[in-house]
Design an enzyme around this catalytic site. Structure first.
Site, PDB file in Angstrom:
ATOM      1  N   SER A 167       0.823  -1.206   0.000  1.00  0.00           N
ATOM      2  CA  SER A 167       0.000   0.000   0.000  1.00  0.00           C
ATOM      3  C   SER A 167       0.864   1.265   0.000  1.00  0.00           C
ATOM      4  CB  SER A 167      -0.950  -0.044   1.203  1.00  0.00           C
ATOM      5  OG  SER A 167      -1.856   1.010   1.199  1.00  0.00           O
ATOM      6  N   THR A 333     -11.601   0.357  13.645  1.00  0.00           N
ATOM      7  CA  THR A 333     -10.783   0.936  12.591  1.00  0.00           C
ATOM      8  C   THR A 333     -10.298  -0.135  11.635  1.00  0.00           C
ATOM      9  OG1 THR A 333     -10.030   2.592  14.177  1.00  0.00           O
ATOM     10  CG2 THR A 333      -8.782   2.382  12.147  1.00  0.00           C
ATOM     11  N   GLU A 357     -13.294   5.438   5.875  1.00  0.00           N
ATOM     12  CA  GLU A 357     -12.466   5.743   7.033  1.00  0.00           C
ATOM     13  C   GLU A 357     -11.673   7.004   6.739  1.00  0.00           C
ATOM     14  OE1 GLU A 357      -9.921   2.505   7.884  1.00  0.00           O
ATOM     15  OE2 GLU A 357      -8.779   2.645   6.036  1.00  0.00           O
TER      16      GLU A 357
END
Length: 545
Positions: A167, A333, A357
């Site tokens: 990522s 989360t 988010e």
């Protein structure tokens, strides 16, 4: 150590190095990692060896993420084979039809020439392990966006998916992201089960390294062209104003925390936060859904509509839901929680329109039960283009949303703390503020009206003070709700030595004095920092400017 290998002086380290060299030698694939370890031994580089072998990468709900390089603490050929053997073994125990359904594997463009590692290489090795166990593998032939993997799991009906990517991590890092058969990232207890299975499968299987044979196997398939067409066909179904998508816009949208910009009519640029884009996209997706409904049925159909957000994200969707009549839910989360909750709701016949988010992640369609920057970019582009036909900018539309549903002002930051005892004492002080199991009743002169502690499972908003959301004693997380509409969450980071805080002032519709609202939130944050964090007493390091 072997006769030809120098000792480090640490018996445990010597054993770990010896085992790793023996296993890596079995694969015979990458002389660079073996050479690197032998070079460290020769040079007596014990600290470097301890960094490579100090502890095995921990397999969690996010899979693996670590720098590429040699050793059990790094992403390399051997650790990928070991991880995949454990994952394959766990899947064999979980799915009797694994050899009929198979798995999907994708990868990004990361590469690390010094260690010979790359996402494509790791994906190929993972595919080889599964094929060696007669499991069908759908392996993308080229780099793909991460959402293609969960989309393929759901679209084809596979047992699992793997995406080799790190990522937004630094370029030398890589990762191993895992999806379950429901198309969402894994959640407990699968992470622990896979971790245990990996420990039982450390020695490479006889054909786990034979990539040449695996790449010729009839069990190997390339879904790229088919999935590419079907994924973007699914995205097109989310675009309801294609006839207006011809505007020339000054809008820059990249999936990073810093580049989400709009150039206004008067030449100034606006950078949107993750929460602001969440407000814009949530409102837009609902408006598009609403226009597709029959007016006389809207009051009933809206009752089955849901939107989700993580606990540390803005509560703006809650405000919109209250007025428009749909449901809003919070999750822990991470999109692993939103994706799995979304799947549960879909199986109940509900409509899941949107989830987000604040750390830049948006799920605009249940076709992908994960954050999907590709579809979010397409929808944002169409949204922006539509607004331009009305001579409205995104900034103006955001203001209109806040005017209608109430301003939601946020302020997030963190402190750095390397001492786990200090962190523990800081949070325990808040839990024993006036004695055992008592929390602060006010801060900065503002009354605390609710407390949720997802470390202990306490939640004053629910019967018996029991939290509804999953709890974990391995991490710290407390949320305070204040009488003035303020909400503050304090939590530790799972990957960094940080204590983070997320604050928001949720104003009622009609209270549009932005200067006063920002000042009110600033004062609350200042009080929280001084009274709850006590940075001077705890020697906390502020976030670098």
């Amino acid at each position: 150590m072997d006769n030809d290998l120098p000792t480090t002086g640490d018996i445990n380290l010597d054993h770990a190095v010896k085992q790793w060299l023996r296993f890596d030698k079995v694969t015979g694939l990458n002389p660079k990692t073996i050479g690197a370890i032998r070079g460290m031994l020769k040079d007596g580089a014990v600290p470097e060896l301890q960094a490579c072998f100090g502890s095995r990468m921990e397999f969690g709900t996010a899979g693996l993420r670590a720098p590429m390089g040699p050793g059990v603490s790094r992403m390399n050929d051997l650790t990928i084979i070991q991880t995949t053997q454990g994952f394959c073994s766990y899947l064999e125990d979980s799915f009797p039809d694994l050899k009929e359904k198979g798995v999907i594997i994708g990868f990004d463009a990361r590469a690390h020439p010094p260690s010979g590692g790359s996402s494509k290489r790791f994906a190929t090795l993972a595919a080889t392990v599964f094929i060696s166990r007669q499991v069908p593998v759908y392996l993308f032939c080229d780099i793909t966006p991460t959402p293609f993997v969960p989309f393929t799991v759901s679209h084809i009906g596979l047992s699992a998916g793997i995406m080799v990517t790190a990522s937004h991590n630094p370029k030398q890092d890589n990762g191993y992201k895992v999806y379950w058969n429901n198309g969402a990232q894994i959640i407990p207890p699968h992470d622990k089960g896979i971790s245990v299975a990996i420990e039982k499968c450390l020695e490479p299987w006889s054909k786990s390294w034979d990539t040449e044979e695996a790449m010729r196997s009839p069990l190997l398939r390339d879904p790229y062209q088919d999935i590419y067409k079907k994924y973007f066909s699914a995205v097109q179904k989310l675009c309801f104003h294609r006839s207006k998508n011809i505007q020339t816009l000054s809008f820059l949208l990249l999936n990073t925390p810093t580049l989400r910009k709009e150039k206004g009519f008067y030449g100034s640029w606006r950078v949107f936060s993750g929460n602001e884009l969440g407000a814009l996209l949530g409102w837009w997706v609902f408006q598009c859904w609403k226009k597709q409904q029959k007016a006389e049925q809207l009051k009933e159909t809206v009752k089955d509509v849901y939107m989700l957000a993580s606990t540390v994200s803005s509560k703006i969707l809650r405000a919109i839901a209250i007025k428009e009549g749909f449901h809003f839910e919070e999750t822990l989360t991470g999109f692993k929680w939103m994706g799995n909750r979304g799947k549960e709701l879909l199986e109940q016949g509900k409509t899941v329109l949107f989830a987000f988010e604040e750390a830049i992640g948006y799920m605009c369609s249940p076709a992908v039960l994960d954050k999907d920057g590709v579809s979010a970019a397409a929808i944002t582009g169409e949204f922006t283009s539509y607004l331009a036909t009305q001579n409205i900018t995104l900034s103006q539309q955001l203001k209109a949303i806040y005017e209608e549903y109430g301003y939601h002002i946020t302020k997030n930051s963190y402190f750095i703390c390397h001492d786990q005892n200090t962190i523990h004492q800081l949070f325990e002080r808040l839990r024993t503020f006036r004695g055992p199991n008592t929390y602060p009743q006010e801060c900065g002169g503002i009354s605390v009206i609710a407390v949720r502690d997802l470390t202990t499972g306490f939640d004053s908003n629910h019967p018996n003070n029991k939290a509804v959301l999953p709890t974990s004693k391995n991490s710290q997380m407390i949320t305070f709700t204040f009488a003035n509409g303020g909400v503050a969450t304090m939590r530790t980071s799972g990957t960094e030595p940080k204590i983070k805080y997320y604050t928001e002032l949720c104003a009622a519709p009609g209270n549009s004095d932005l200067t006063q609202l920002k000042a009110e939130l600033d004062n609350l944050v200042e009080a929280i920092v001084e009274d709850f964090f006590q940075p001077k007493i705890n020697n906390l390091i502020p976030r670098p400017e």
